[in-house]
Structure formats: structure tokens, C-alpha cells
Design a protein around this motif. Structure first.
Motif, PDB file in Angstrom:
ATOM      1  N   VAL A  67       0.852  -1.161   0.000  1.00  0.00           N
ATOM      2  CA  VAL A  67      -0.085   0.242   0.051  1.00  0.00           C
ATOM      3  C   VAL A  67       0.761   1.298   0.152  1.00  0.00           C
ATOM      4  N   ILE A  68       1.930   1.319   0.765  1.00  0.00           N
ATOM      5  CA  ILE A  68       2.928   2.515   0.597  1.00  0.00           C
ATOM      6  C   ILE A  68       3.483   2.678  -0.862  1.00  0.00           C
ATOM      7  N   LYS A  69       3.757   1.597  -1.550  1.00  0.00           N
ATOM      8  CA  LYS A  69       4.002   1.949  -2.855  1.00  0.00           C
ATOM      9  C   LYS A  69       3.123   2.647  -3.593  1.00  0.00           C
ATOM     10  N   LYS A  70       1.612   1.987  -3.711  1.00  0.00           N
ATOM     11  CA  LYS A  70       0.535   2.383  -4.171  1.00  0.00           C
ATOM     12  C   LYS A  70       0.374   4.000  -3.900  1.00  0.00           C
ATOM     13  N   VAL A  71       0.612   4.174  -2.555  1.00  0.00           N
ATOM     14  CA  VAL A  71       0.196   5.663  -2.163  1.00  0.00           C
ATOM     15  C   VAL A  71       1.413   6.739  -2.948  1.00  0.00           C
ATOM     16  N   ILE A  72       2.634   6.193  -2.834  1.00  0.00           N
ATOM     17  CA  ILE A  72       3.646   6.958  -3.375  1.00  0.00           C
ATOM     18  C   ILE A  72       3.377   7.113  -4.890  1.00  0.00           C
ATOM     19  N   TYR A  73       3.190   6.242  -5.849  1.00  0.00           N
ATOM     20  CA  TYR A  73       2.967   6.186  -7.349  1.00  0.00           C
ATOM     21  C   TYR A  73       1.630   7.079  -7.379  1.00  0.00           C
ATOM     22  N   LYS A  74       0.531   6.981  -6.552  1.00  0.00           N
ATOM     23  CA  LYS A  74      -0.428   7.846  -6.932  1.00  0.00           C
ATOM     24  C   LYS A  74      -0.381   9.310  -6.563  1.00  0.00           C
ATOM     25  N   SER A  75       0.655   9.435  -5.429  1.00  0.00           N
ATOM     26  CA  SER A  75       0.864  10.784  -5.059  1.00  0.00           C
ATOM     27  C   SER A  75       1.465  11.814  -6.204  1.00  0.00           C
TER      28      SER A  75
END
Ligand code: GLN
Length: 282
Positions: A219-227
Motif C-alpha cells: 500500500v505504501i508503494k501505491k500511495v507513493i505512485y499515486k501521489s
């Protein structure tokens, strides 16, 4: 029976299950039954209590004996000096998250910003931020309908203005808007480690709020990519991370053109929050 005797009997039972906060928990559970503050219990130890109340109290002690967290039994938890409504649909707010809130308030005080809180849970982060950053506005998202009900209840309790919204959305459903601050306390525990958590957490807290996939970083990765898509230029991403994830997460951030601005340590000196800014095309 006197209040003191009731507290002691509950406390003894909890101690037998090695619950360290046995005395405090017993006092809190009795105050819940009496519908009073804990101070009342302590100041009125000599008062008598009637049978039906003792029965009710013993029922709560039984729940605590089976390791149900006190916050779920009391249906409340204090966070950033506010009393949040909490039930089993949301993660119980933690003190390390307050450290992140404290830093963000410090950075943004008196500014007018737009905030996105990803995986808002009880709404504790966003509600606390907006309570201090009065000119700002915020959106809290979560994929769980039941969790959002908790956040909305807390917004009703604590927020007066129309500057806060909670929506059931996944990250992929957020577009056409840009934020000055994205904040998230995402699930970051490795799936394989879930079974080693203490009973309170493992049995009672929502798995969705804890499980970060194989390496804990899904989820951390998803948040970073989306950010990268939805942050304004030089805007901030504040992420709570797990113990020992500092190196890996900061590498992912750097690879994605984020610059670490602050790392916040918990009371045991572990980095538990990274605040980074998005520098496009560096
Ligand atoms: N944002 C909420 C909190 O910090 C919930 C986080 C989560 O469910 N992972 O407590």
C-alpha cells in the motif's frame, strides 16, 4: 460491595491474564458501567454499587480477559486531545501517529491548504489537522464502508465547518484534483508477520488496516505512485511507516522524485514517519 472492592476484583482477574494495565482497565470499565469519569470512581471508592451494575461490570471484564482492546469496549480513544468514537471497524489511533500530526501542524500553521488522507480509518489524522489548520480543507478516503461510518461519526462530533469530507473511494478513483498535502497511515505489516502480533491487535483490529502484503510495502508503494499524479509541485507526502522500513521506503521515495524533508522518530528512536516533497523531473 464498595467501588474499591469491585475495582480490585476486576483488576485481579485481568492481572491473572497478564494484562499490564489491569488496575487502570478495571477502573475504566467500572466508570463505563457507572457512566461517569474515571476520577469519579477513584474519588468514591467507599460508595456502594448495586448488583446489576456488578453483573454488567463483570461482563466487560470478561471481554477484556479475552484480550479485546479497552478502546473497543469503551468505544472511544483519545487522540490529539480529542475523544474519538472507535469501534471494531477502525484501527485504534496510536500515539506515534500523533507525532506525525504534530509535525504537520507545525509545518502548515496559518496556511490554507488542501489535504488528502488516504485510508482515513477513524478520521483521527484529518480531523486533528483541520481542527488546527482552520483555513484548510480536507478529504478523507477509505475503501471500507463501515470504517467510513466511524470517520463520519467523528466528523459530526468534532467538526463544525464544511471543510471536511469523507468518501468511500479507492486511490484509483481519485483524479482531477491536486493536493498540498497527502497524508497516510497505511497498512504496513508483512502478511507473514500478522500472526505474531499481540492478541489485542491480531484478533480484534481490522486486518485491512494492518496487512501491507508480502513485503509490507504494497500500500505504501501505491500511495507513493499515486501521489505523483495528485500532488502539487513541491507539495508534501507524509507517510507513517513500520519499524525497520525506513531504508526501503526512503529509497522508493527517492527513485520516484521525492525528497525527504523530515523523518520523525518515535519514543524508542525508530523512524516512524517520513515527510517528503515531490520534485518533478529532477
Ligand atoms: N488513519 C487511521 C489512523 O491513523 C487509520 C489507519 C489505518 O487504518 N491503517 O489511525
Amino acid at each position: 460491595m464498595k467501588l474499591s472492592e469491585v475495582v480490585n476484583s476486576g483488576s485481579k482477574k485481568l492481572l491473572s491474564k497478564k494484562i499490564l494495565s489491569h488496575k487502570l482497565d478495571s477502573e475504566l470499565l467500572l466508570s463505563k458501567v457507572l457512566n461517569k469519569k474515571r476520577e469519579y470512581v477513584i474519588l468514591n471508592f467507599d460508595k456502594k454499587i448495586d448488583e446489576p451494575k456488578i453483573y454488567e461490570f463483570n461482563k466487560l471484564i470478561k471481554r477484556r480477559l479475552s484480550k479485546e482492546p479497552i478502546a473497543y469496549i469503551l468505544k472511544q480513544k483519545e487522540f490529539w486531545s480529542k475523544n474519538f468514537y472507535i469501534d471494531k471497524n477502525s484501527l485504534i489511533p496510536r500515539p506515534e501517529t500523533e507525532l506525525m500530526v504534530e509535525k504537520l501542524i507545525d509545518i502548515f500553521k496559518n496556511k490554507k491548504i488542501s489535504i488528502l488522507d488516504i485510508g482515513t480509518g477513524s478520521g483521527c489524522i484529518l480531523i486533528s489537522l483541520l481542527d488546527e489548520l482552520k483555513k484548510s480543507k480536507g478529504l478523507g478516503i477509505d475503501i471500507s464502508k463501515n470504517t467510513l461510518a466511524v470517520a463520519k461519526k467523528n466528523a459530526k462530533k468534532h467538526c463544525s465547518g464544511a471543510n471536511i469530507r469523507f468518501l468511500r473511494r479507492s486511490l484509483s478513483e481519485i483524479y482531477h484534483c491536486k493536493f498540498d498535502l497527502i497524508v497516510s497511515n497505511p497498512p504496513y505489516i508483512k502478511t507473514i508477520d500478522l500472526k505474531n502480533l499481540e492478541d489485542e491487535v491480531k484478533i480484534y483490529e481490522p486486518k485491512l488496516a494492518l496487512d501491507g502484503g508480502n513485503d509490507g510495502l504494497d500500500v505504501i508503494k501505491k500511495v507513493i505512485y499515486k501521489s505523483k499524479e495528485i500532488l502539487k509541485f513541491r507539495a508534501l507526502l507524509a507517510l507513517e511507516i513500520g519499524n525497520g522500513q525506513y531504508k526501503k521506503v526512503s529509497n522508493i521515495l527517492k527513485k520516484n522524485n521525492f525528497r525527504i524533508e523530515h523523518n520523525i522518530k518515535d519514543y524508542k528512536d525508530n523512524t516512524r514517519c517520513l515527510i517528503s516533497s515531490y520534485i518533478k523531473n529532477l
